[in-house]
Motif scaffolding. Structure first.
Motif, mmCIF file in Angstrom:
data_model
loop_
_atom_site.group_PDB
_atom_site.id
_atom_site.type_symbol
_atom_site.label_atom_id
_atom_site.label_comp_id
_atom_site.label_asym_id
_atom_site.label_seq_id
_atom_site.Cartn_x
_atom_site.Cartn_y
_atom_site.Cartn_z
ATOM 1 N N LEU A 272 23.926 99.098 23.495
ATOM 2 C CA LEU A 272 22.706 98.551 24.376
ATOM 3 C C LEU A 272 22.581 99.102 25.420
ATOM 4 N N CYS A 273 24.454 98.879 26.274
ATOM 5 C CA CYS A 273 23.629 99.646 27.867
ATOM 6 C C CYS A 273 24.317 101.230 28.303
ATOM 7 N N SER A 274 24.768 101.728 27.706
ATOM 8 C CA SER A 274 24.832 103.694 26.925
ATOM 9 C C SER A 274 23.484 104.138 26.821
ATOM 10 N N GLN A 275 22.193 103.088 26.582
ATOM 11 C CA GLN A 275 21.133 104.184 26.070
ATOM 12 C C GLN A 275 20.513 104.657 27.468
ATOM 13 N N HIS A 276 20.925 104.438 28.623
ATOM 14 C CA HIS A 276 19.640 104.359 29.813
ATOM 15 C C HIS A 276 19.667 106.163 30.120
ATOM 16 N N ASN A 277 20.462 107.026 29.447
ATOM 17 C CA ASN A 277 20.556 108.638 29.564
ATOM 18 C C ASN A 277 21.085 109.654 29.009
ATOM 19 N N ILE A 278 20.841 110.532 28.683
ATOM 20 C CA ILE A 278 21.842 111.229 27.682
ATOM 21 C C ILE A 278 22.900 111.413 27.308
ATOM 22 N N LYS A 279 23.541 111.663 28.176
ATOM 23 C CA LYS A 279 25.235 111.932 29.034
ATOM 24 C C LYS A 279 25.883 110.763 28.536
ATOM 25 N N THR A 280 25.554 109.198 28.967
ATOM 26 C CA THR A 280 26.175 107.922 28.381
ATOM 27 C C THR A 280 25.553 107.952 27.013
#
Length: 312
Positions: A272-280
């Motif tokens: 859920l928390c890695s969704q903020h940008n394409i790198k993460t």
């Protein structure tokens, strides 16, 4: 268990075209003497009410509950609570209003569950033969089990379709006791599957025991041909179903945190928390423990995740 009782739970809404045929298939089950069919009429405005009244007069093991329209998810949970609190069934089976059951469906499910311990929540599921409006077979059968079904799988894939779900009483009790509302449940099938994965055990039978009718209102996922399947997946994306799945998963972890291991909680937190940008998203997907039943499906999931389809 010789004298077991099984409650079949059916939520009906404007189902006058197919519901009589489905109920007839339930009444033809090999273990009919053990079955009570509870139908909740969820505020239907067509001829469903009249059909149900007629069938209730015909069958002494059919009970019809008329109520206001509260939606499919809430209606099914109301049926589950009624079945548990007023009838205290040993097993609970969910039914859609437009399918058709082969006569060995419920007895097979009970046989599988009875081989397991009664002290843990158990969910049984099987495959379905996909048919058209007139119950003619298509070339498709629903998803097969090809690897272990764990929470890392059910978190992102619904393999135990609702109309094939049969629960023991332990699982029904857990579902009712820990239920906290309906607003963020978009799929009760998947919710129940996740509950079983973290509290007990899922049994899956690769032999089909139901006919899954495809018609104008439920074409998503399978349809009547390969083109229908592709279109179904595209429509699911357009309706943001992966996003709804992620939101439901977030709420599920909060509701059942006492049953979920720290390792599983950490995985969902990263999801859920890695969704903020394409790198993460790329960093996460390289090491995720989440998977689907086949390698191809897992790759599809990873691509959709990187593209942001699960962002909430």
């Amino acid at each position: 268990m010789q004298n077991y009782r099984i409650g079949v739970l059916l939520s009906a809404y404007n189902g006058d075209k197919y519901i009589a045929q489905q109920i007839e298939s339930i009444m033809k089950q090999k273990n009919r003497d053990h079955i009570t069919l509870l139908v909740r009429n969820d505020g239907s405005t067509d001829k469903t009410g009249k059909i149900l009244k007629k069938l209730e007069n015909k069958y002494d093991n059919l009970r019809v509950i008329n109520g206001p329209n509260i939606g499919l998810v809430a209606s099914f949970f109301e049926l589950l609570k009624t079945g548990l609190n007023e009838y205290n069934f040993d097993y609970y089976s969910f039914s859609d209003q437009d399918d058709y059951w082969l006569e060995d469906k419920l007895q097979t499910a009970v046989n599988y569950i009875e081989k397991e311990s009664n002290n843990i929540p158990i969910l049984y599921g099987c495959r379905s033969i996909v048919v058209d409006d007139n119950l003619n077979k298509t070339e498709f059968v629903t998803q097969a089990k090809e690897c272990r079904i764990t929470f890392y799988n059910t978190a992102i894939q619904n393999i135990v379709i609702g109309h094939n779900q049969v629960l023991n009483k332990k699982l029904a009790e857990v579902l009712v006791k820990h239920h906290q509302g309906y607003d963020n449940i978009y799929s009760q099938d998947l919710w129940i599957e996740n509950v079983a994965a973290v509290t007990g055990k899922i049994i899956f039978d690769n032999t089909p025991h139901t006919l899954y009718r495809m018609h104008g209102h439920n074409q998503l996922g399978y349809g009547k041909g390969k083109l229908d399947r592709v279109l179904g997946h595209l429509i699911r994306l357009k309706k943001k179903e992966p996003q709804k799945m992620a939101k439901q998963l977030d709420d599920f972890v909060e509701s059942y945190k006492d049953f979920i291991s720290d390792e599983e909680k950490n995985e969902i937190k990263l999801f859920l928390c890695s969704q903020h940008n394409i790198k993460t998203r790329i960093d996460y997907i390289r090491r995720t423990k989440l998977y689907r039943q086949t390698a191809k499906e897992t790759i599809q999931f990873k691509i959709l995740y990187v593209l942001g389809a699960y962002c909430i």
